[in-house]
Write a protein that holds these residues in place. Structure first.
Motif, PDB file in Angstrom:
ATOM      1  N   PHE A   7       0.830  -1.199   0.000  1.00 17.30           N
ATOM      2  CA  PHE A   7       0.000   0.000   0.000  1.00 17.30           C
ATOM      3  C   PHE A   7       0.869   1.255   0.000  1.00 17.30           C
ATOM      4  O   PHE A   7       0.606   2.203  -0.745  1.00 17.30           O
ATOM      5  CB  PHE A   7      -0.942  -0.026   1.210  1.00 17.30           C
ATOM      6  N   LEU A   8       1.919   1.280   0.812  1.00 17.85           N
ATOM      7  CA  LEU A   8       2.817   2.435   0.873  1.00 17.85           C
ATOM      8  C   LEU A   8       3.575   2.626  -0.443  1.00 17.85           C
ATOM      9  O   LEU A   8       3.762   3.758  -0.900  1.00 17.85           O
ATOM     10  CB  LEU A   8       3.796   2.296   2.036  1.00 17.85           C
ATOM     11  N   VAL A   9       3.989   1.550  -1.058  1.00 17.35           N
ATOM     12  CA  VAL A   9       4.685   1.640  -2.345  1.00 17.35           C
ATOM     13  C   VAL A   9       3.739   2.196  -3.414  1.00 17.35           C
ATOM     14  O   VAL A   9       4.132   3.051  -4.217  1.00 17.35           O
ATOM     15  CB  VAL A   9       5.247   0.264  -2.764  1.00 17.35           C
ATOM     16  N   MET A  13       4.185   5.683  -5.518  1.00 21.87           N
ATOM     17  CA  MET A  13       4.166   5.727  -6.988  1.00 21.87           C
ATOM     18  C   MET A  13       3.139   6.731  -7.489  1.00 21.87           C
ATOM     19  O   MET A  13       3.404   7.489  -8.428  1.00 21.87           O
ATOM     20  CB  MET A  13       3.869   4.338  -7.560  1.00 21.87           C
ATOM     21  N   ILE A  14       1.983   6.771  -6.878  1.00 19.34           N
ATOM     22  CA  ILE A  14       0.945   7.724  -7.273  1.00 19.34           C
ATOM     23  C   ILE A  14       1.427   9.145  -7.037  1.00 19.34           C
ATOM     24  O   ILE A  14       1.278  10.027  -7.893  1.00 19.34           O
ATOM     25  CB  ILE A  14      -0.369   7.450  -6.510  1.00 19.34           C
ATOM     26  N   PHE A  15       2.028   9.403  -5.887  1.00 14.30           N
ATOM     27  CA  PHE A  15       2.560  10.726  -5.577  1.00 14.30           C
ATOM     28  C   PHE A  15       3.625  11.128  -6.596  1.00 14.30           C
ATOM     29  O   PHE A  15       3.621  12.245  -7.116  1.00 14.30           O
ATOM     30  CB  PHE A  15       3.143  10.738  -4.156  1.00 14.30           C
ATOM     31  N   TRP A  16       4.527  10.209  -6.932  1.00 17.16           N
ATOM     32  CA  TRP A  16       5.605  10.496  -7.879  1.00 17.16           C
ATOM     33  C   TRP A  16       5.042  10.818  -9.274  1.00 17.16           C
ATOM     34  O   TRP A  16       5.487  11.756  -9.932  1.00 17.16           O
ATOM     35  CB  TRP A  16       6.559   9.306  -7.953  1.00 17.16           C
TER      36      TRP A  16
END
Length: 110
Positions: A7-9, A13-16
Motif C-alpha cells: 500500500f505504501l509503495v 508511486m501515485i505521488f511520484w
C-alpha cells in the motif's frame, strides 16, 4: 505487514506520477508564456503554424497557416517546434536550416 508495504509503495508511486505531471504542465505553461511572433508551433490537433500574435492577458494566440490567420486558445499549443530567427548582434546564428540552405547552394554551384 506486507499488505501495508505494498500500500505504501503504491501511494509513493501515485505521488511520484502526480509530481511528474505537474512538472510537465509547468514546463508547457512556461513555453506558452514565452511564445513570440515568428515561432513555429504545433497545435493539439497536429497543425503546424507560425505565431502571428500572442495575447497573454486573454490567453489567445493568432496563428498563420499558409496565409490563413486562425485564433486559438493559448492552451491549444502542444509544443514549440522552432523559435523565431531574430538575428543577434553579439553572436552569429547557428540555425541548422541555414546549414541545409548552404549545402544546397554549394551543390547547385558545382
Amino acid at each position: 505487514m506486507s499488505t501495508i508495504l505494498i500500500f505504501l509503495v503504491m501511494l509513493a508511486m501515485i505521488f511520484w506520477m502526480q509530481q511528474q505531471q505537474k512538472k510537465q504542465a509547468r514546463k508547457a505553461e512556461e513555453e506558452r508564456s514565452q511564445l513570440t511572433k515568428g515561432d513555429e508551433v504545433v497545435t493539439i490537433g497536429g497543425m503546424y503554424a507560425i505565431v502571428d500574435e500572442v495575447d497573454l492577458a486573454n490567453k489567445k494566440i493568432v496563428l498563420d497557416v499558409d496565409g490563413v490567420y486562425l485564433t486559438f486558445e493559448l492552451t491549444a499549443i502542444k509544443r514549440v517546434v522552432a523559435k523565431a530567427n531574430i538575428p543577434s548582434a553579439t553572436s552569429p546564428s547557428t540555425d541548422s536550416s541555414e546549414a541545409v540552405d548552404l549545402t544546397n547552394q554549394e551543390k547547385t554551384e558545382e
